[in-house]
Design an enzyme around this catalytic site. Structure first.
Site, mmCIF file in Angstrom:
data_model
loop_
_atom_site.group_PDB
_atom_site.id
_atom_site.type_symbol
_atom_site.label_atom_id
_atom_site.label_comp_id
_atom_site.label_asym_id
_atom_site.label_seq_id
_atom_site.Cartn_x
_atom_site.Cartn_y
_atom_site.Cartn_z
ATOM 1 C CB SER A 183 34.721 38.045 42.294
ATOM 2 O OG SER A 183 34.887 38.478 40.978
ATOM 3 C CG ASP A 208 40.176 42.115 44.705
ATOM 4 O OD1 ASP A 208 40.565 43.235 45.064
ATOM 5 O OD2 ASP A 208 40.658 41.508 43.729
ATOM 6 C CG HIS A 335 40.076 38.419 41.775
ATOM 7 N ND1 HIS A 335 39.502 39.581 42.245
ATOM 8 C CD2 HIS A 335 39.047 37.670 41.267
ATOM 9 C CE1 HIS A 335 38.189 39.554 42.016
ATOM 10 N NE2 HIS A 335 37.902 38.406 41.439
#
Length: 376
Positions: A183, A208, A335
């Site tokens: 992220s 991700d 996530h």
């Protein structure tokens, strides 16, 4: 899950968990100033008898797990020549906390996402360390790291932090490094790699995060952050909320990583988030703008791990069709892929290292060793 339902978990359980909290062990290094972790100032609460076995079971299910079962070592890395340093106050010297595992092979240098910590990689590190070294860093404003300005999460500052930590740990001759970023940390990893100044960089793994999806979601981020439960009566309750709320799907990983994302607020007599992401909005756009092109421009083997197939933007779709990077979609995960599916994540990282022949000194070809730092 609706956050309104999460905020009304049984209060009786809350109170009994509060009463069961014991004074935590003191930090090992008593000479350093206390770092703002969840264990830094837990109030003393007298023990009491459980009235119901169900409460005991719930408390044990969400009780914190210690990092030492997964990493081999933790240490603070001081950056005395940082721009953050105030000559008049040595306490302002930035200190970055890192967790380490493994003794040989390339270094898998892990950068966590916003609001997470280095312990986000704990479960996967316990497997990766069998064939490579692992370093997981608490980013600025997160975990046990401490800087003069924890709210400066500009992409340039965070990149400089990574460069500084690598140099402090390895000097001018670092081993082969595979940067892994999740992220926000994925954005930092891409920017670090794109600068082409980390000459021992041997691989890049982004977890991700895709420019198009990230940029589109920025307008919703403040609402998402404010909708989280903000106060927790106990660490166990925070772990429980993270799992039941869906942010993490692996209870064991939550038990390791969540405590390091909290701190105890004495004025409110409860636990709150260590990172103040809602106050860093001015930097968010800089994290992701132009990320796809930077990723494609990085001159090292690249792996993109995604939790869904609908997240590729146009640049990445074309790049993937041209074979410029490897992409893997990890099914049945949220996530935080490295937390939800740590074994599969670790296997993917080790396979990436093996496939690209990345050894402790760079790319290794049978009969010929060719360190990456010899390449331009």
């Amino acid at each position: 899950m609706d956050s309104t339902n999460l905020s009304s978990l049984p209060e009786e359980s809350l109170e009994q968990e509060q009463e069961q909290q014991q004074t935590p062990p003191k930090p090992q290094d008593s000479q350093k100033k206390p770092l703002p972790s969840a264990f830094a100032s837990v109030p003393v609460r007298p023990p009491t008898q459980f009235k119901n076995d169900a409460f005991r079971s719930s408390l044990q299910k969400y009780s914190p797990l210690d990092w030492s079962g997964y990493f081999d070592e933790e240490k603070d890395v001081s950056i005395p020549d940082s721009n953050d340093v105030s000559v008049e106050n040595v306490d302002d010297i930035p200190v970055f906390h890192v967790y380490m595992a493994g003794t040989e092979g390339a270094v898998v240098f892990c950068l966590h996402g916003g609001g997470y910590s280095g312990l986000s990689f704990a479960l996967s590190a316990s497997k990766i360390k069998e064939k490579a070294r692992v370093v997981a860093m608490d980013m600025r404003g997160h975990g046990k790291s401490s800087t003069e300005n924890d709210l400066d999460l500009s992409i340039e500052t965070m990149c400089n932090d990574v460069f500084a930590v690598v140099k402090a740990m390895y000097g001018d001759s670092p081993p082969a490094i595979v940067l892994v970023g999740h992220s926000m940390g994925g954005s930092v990893a891409v920017h670090v790699a794109a600068k082409k100044t980390l000459r021992s960089l041997a691989g890049l793994v982004v977890v991700d995060v895709v420019e198009g999806t990230a940029m589109a979601s920025l307008i919703h981020m403040q609402k998402i952050l404010s909708s989280r439960m903000q106060h927790f009566s106990s660490i166990e309750k925070a772990i429980e909320w993270s799992v039941k709320g869906g942010s993490l799907r692996n209870i064991d990983s939550a038990r390791i990583s969540i405590p390091s994302t909290l701190m105890f607020d004495e004025s409110k007599n409860c636990y709150v988030y260590r990172s103040r992401l809602e106050e860093t909005e001015q930097y968010w756009k800089g994290w992701y703008e132009g990320l796809s092109d930077k990723f494609l421009s990085c001159p090292v083997p690249k792996l993109l791990l995604l939790a869904g197939t609908d997240r590729l933007d146009r640049s990445l779709t074309i790049g993937q069709m041209q074979g410029k990077f490897q992409m893997v979609v990890v099914r049945h995960t949220g996530h935080a892929i490295q937390e939800d599916s740590p074994d599969e994540f670790a296997t993917l990282i080790l396979n990436f290292i093996s496939r690209n022949r990345i050894g402790p000194h760079g790319v290794e070809i049978p009969g010929l060793r060719r360190p990456l730092h010899s390449q331009s």
